[in-house]
Scaffold this motif. Structure first.
Motif, short mmCIF file in Angstrom:
data_model
loop_
_atom_site.label_atom_id
_atom_site.label_comp_id
_atom_site.label_asym_id
_atom_site.label_seq_id
_atom_site.Cartn_x
_atom_site.Cartn_y
_atom_site.Cartn_z
N VAL A 43 -9.33 -1.61 -6.79
CA VAL A 43 -9.17 -2.04 -5.41
C VAL A 43 -7.74 -1.77 -4.95
O VAL A 43 -6.79 -1.95 -5.72
N THR A 44 -7.61 -1.32 -3.72
CA THR A 44 -6.31 -1.16 -3.06
C THR A 44 -6.22 -2.20 -1.96
O THR A 44 -7.02 -2.18 -1.02
N ALA A 45 -5.27 -3.10 -2.08
CA ALA A 45 -5.18 -4.24 -1.17
C ALA A 45 -3.81 -4.31 -0.53
O ALA A 45 -2.83 -3.75 -1.05
N LEU A 46 -3.75 -5.03 0.57
CA LEU A 46 -2.51 -5.19 1.33
C LEU A 46 -1.59 -6.18 0.63
O LEU A 46 -2.03 -7.18 0.07
N CYS A 47 -0.29 -5.87 0.66
CA CYS A 47 0.74 -6.78 0.15
C CYS A 47 1.86 -6.83 1.19
O CYS A 47 2.54 -5.83 1.41
N ILE A 54 2.19 0.96 -6.58
CA ILE A 54 2.71 0.05 -5.56
C ILE A 54 3.45 0.90 -4.54
O ILE A 54 4.40 1.62 -4.89
N SER A 55 3.03 0.84 -3.31
CA SER A 55 3.59 1.69 -2.25
C SER A 55 4.35 0.82 -1.26
O SER A 55 3.77 -0.08 -0.64
N GLU A 56 5.67 1.12 -1.13
CA GLU A 56 6.46 0.40 -0.13
C GLU A 56 6.19 0.92 1.27
O GLU A 56 6.24 0.16 2.24
N VAL A 57 5.90 2.20 1.39
CA VAL A 57 5.66 2.79 2.70
C VAL A 57 4.38 2.23 3.31
O VAL A 57 4.35 1.84 4.49
N ASN A 58 3.28 2.18 2.53
CA ASN A 58 2.01 1.65 3.02
C ASN A 58 1.88 0.15 2.84
O ASN A 58 0.90 -0.43 3.32
N MET A 59 2.80 -0.45 2.12
CA MET A 59 2.78 -1.89 1.85
C MET A 59 1.44 -2.30 1.23
O MET A 59 0.72 -3.18 1.72
N ASP A 60 1.10 -1.68 0.11
CA ASP A 60 -0.13 -2.04 -0.60
C ASP A 60 0.06 -1.77 -2.08
O ASP A 60 1.07 -1.20 -2.52
#
Length: 470
Positions: free
Chosen positions: A184-188, A101-107
């Motif tokens: 899958v890498t998705a937007l959050c 979970i990446s806060e910088v990329n928000m995904d």
């Protein structure tokens, strides 16, 4: 007679030649079998395999399966039941892991098993045992499968070690199970207004790309039980809840589409940020208060302590900001860090005020003649920037008599009657200017008040902060 003898000799010679040739031929065949047997024994660990020239059984089975399912006779470019009602496609998901979970990329990155259920009568086949047949990705490319994709996905792929992780199971009545293992890498879309005391709501959305609701109907096969998860442990988050939901999505050019949602709620662990951010910040603020107990004449000690705490707070703020996305609103950690930085900065300003007031007080006493004319002010301030009491002859203040108001400006004379006159006696309030002059004339009182005001103010701030965000 001679002719009979010659014929007999010819037959005998022919039989002898045939016998010799047959022997050699049988010997060669026997040697060939022995050679093949020895090679088979060497290659297959002692098992003699006489079916080396037979075709690969997997390929033979695939050809037979295509004939059984009549794949060449059907047009699988169109969906089942084309021209009729929408084909229902059930979805079943098992979440294997949340990788990051990446806060910088928000995904976020998730690995899951995605299973599709539908019925295609074109693939039905006769079976006496009513057993299904299972295939791999080679047959999937030749039939129709739902074109489900992940909405708002950045990257996705199907695992292919050691082969593509695809499974196709066909039942005799035409029911089909199609399963893939995908990452899958998705937007959050995250809201950091309460960071790091925040809770994030993320979702993974599934939808058909080409078929709208008139052609394909996506639904959760078993309702809320269609979403299953393994035991997932994350370093910075705790997964509070997983649940499935569904809805519709509208596109102006193509119409309405069924959309499925995999929703999960993430609550951040605060202990990491307590150790890395909050506790060091608290210690820096408390350390800045030490200067209130240091003698106001010790300029190098108090200035060095103030500058050190200010620089340390700047380093903490920079480290936190570098690991966060550049959002345009204020986060909870920003409020705490900048308020703490303000307390540290005010402690430096407090000493500047104390030093300035002390200088004014000493200069005023010098002008009043309380300092001998032989006193060199520049030498007294050479070391620490202010006058030293041991270098200055100061007259002590007379002891004031205790009064009811304890106001030194309104203290009664020794000859006055301490008893109040009849009637009501009004207490004279000091103005703001008089209070300021009192502090300027007694600069040591600023440190005395700061020893109490700063800790109480910071304690009040922490009480309000943690009650709002916890």
């Amino acid at each position: 007679m001679k002719a009979d003898v010659l014929a007999c000799l010819a037959l005998t010679a022919a039989s002898f030649v045939a016998t010799a040739t047959g022997g050699r031929s049988s010997n060669r065949r026997r040697h060939k079998e022995v050679f093949l047997g020895e090679n088979s024994k060497f290659k297959f660990g002692g098992r003699i395999d006489y079916k080396l020239k037979r075709q690969d059984s997997t390929k033979t089975l695939l050809i037979k399966s295509e004939q059984l399912l009549r794949i060449e006779e059907q047009d699988f470019a169109i969906r089942p039941g084309f021209g009729g009602s929408a084909i229902p496609v059930g979805i079943d998901v098992q979440v294997e892991s949340i990788d990051s979970i990446s806060e910088v990329n928000m995904d976020f990155t998730m690995t899951l098993y995605l299973r599709h259920y539908w019925k295609d009568e074109r693939l039905s086949f006769p079976s006496h045992t009513n057993q299904s047949r299972t295939f791999d990705s080679r047959l999937v490319k030749k039939i129709w499968v739902p074109d489900v994709f992940f909405v708002h996905s950045k990257r996705s792929f199907i695992h292919d070690t050691t082969m593509e992780n695809i499974m196709l199971r066909v039942y005799p009545d035409g029911n089909i199970l199609y399963s893939v293992r995908v990452t899958v890498t998705a937007l959050c879309s995250m809201d950091f207004s309460s960071f790091p005391l925040d809770t994030q709501n993320c979702s993974l959305e599934l939808e058909s790309y080409a078929y709208n609701e008139n052609d394909l109907m996506l639904y959760w096969k078993n309702g809320n039980d269609s979403l299953r998860t393994d035991e997932i442990v994350l370093s910075q988050f705790f997964i509070e809840h997983f649940h499935a939901s569904s809805g519709l999505a509208f596109y102006s050019s193509t119409g309405w589409y069924n959309r499925l949602f995999i929703n999960f709620i993430l609550r951040r662990h605060i202990f990491f940020f307590m150790l890395q951010t909050y506790f060091p910040t608290m210690l820096m603020v408390v350390l800045s208060w030490v200067s209130f107990w240091i003698d106001r004449r010790a300029v190098p000690a108090r200035v060095s302590l103030g500058i050190t705490t200010v620089l340390t707070m700047s380093t903490i703020i920079t480290g936190v900001s570098s690991s966060m996305p550049q959002v345009s609103y204020v986060k909870a950690v920003d409020i705490y860090l900048w308020t703490s930085f303000l307390f540290v900065f005010l402690s430096v300003i407090e000493y500047a005020a104390v030093n300035y007031c002390t200088t004014l007080e000493e200069m005023r006493k010098m002008r009043r003649g309380k300092i001998p004319s032989t006193f060199n002010a520049s030498q007294a301030m050479a070391f620490d920037g202010c006058f030293h009491d041991n270098d200055i002859e100061l007259t002590t203040f007379p002891r004031m008599a205790p009064t009811l108001t304890s106001d030194p400006l309104t203290a009664p004379s020794p000859n006055s009657d301490p008893r109040p006159p009849e009637g009501t006696r009004l207490r004279r309030q000091r103005s703001v200017r008089e209070n300021v002059e009192l502090l300027v004339n007694n600069s040591y009182m600023i440190d005395s008040y700061s020893r109490l005001a700063f800790p109480l103010s910071y304690l009040l701030f922490n009480t309000v902060y943690w009650s709002l965000y916890c």
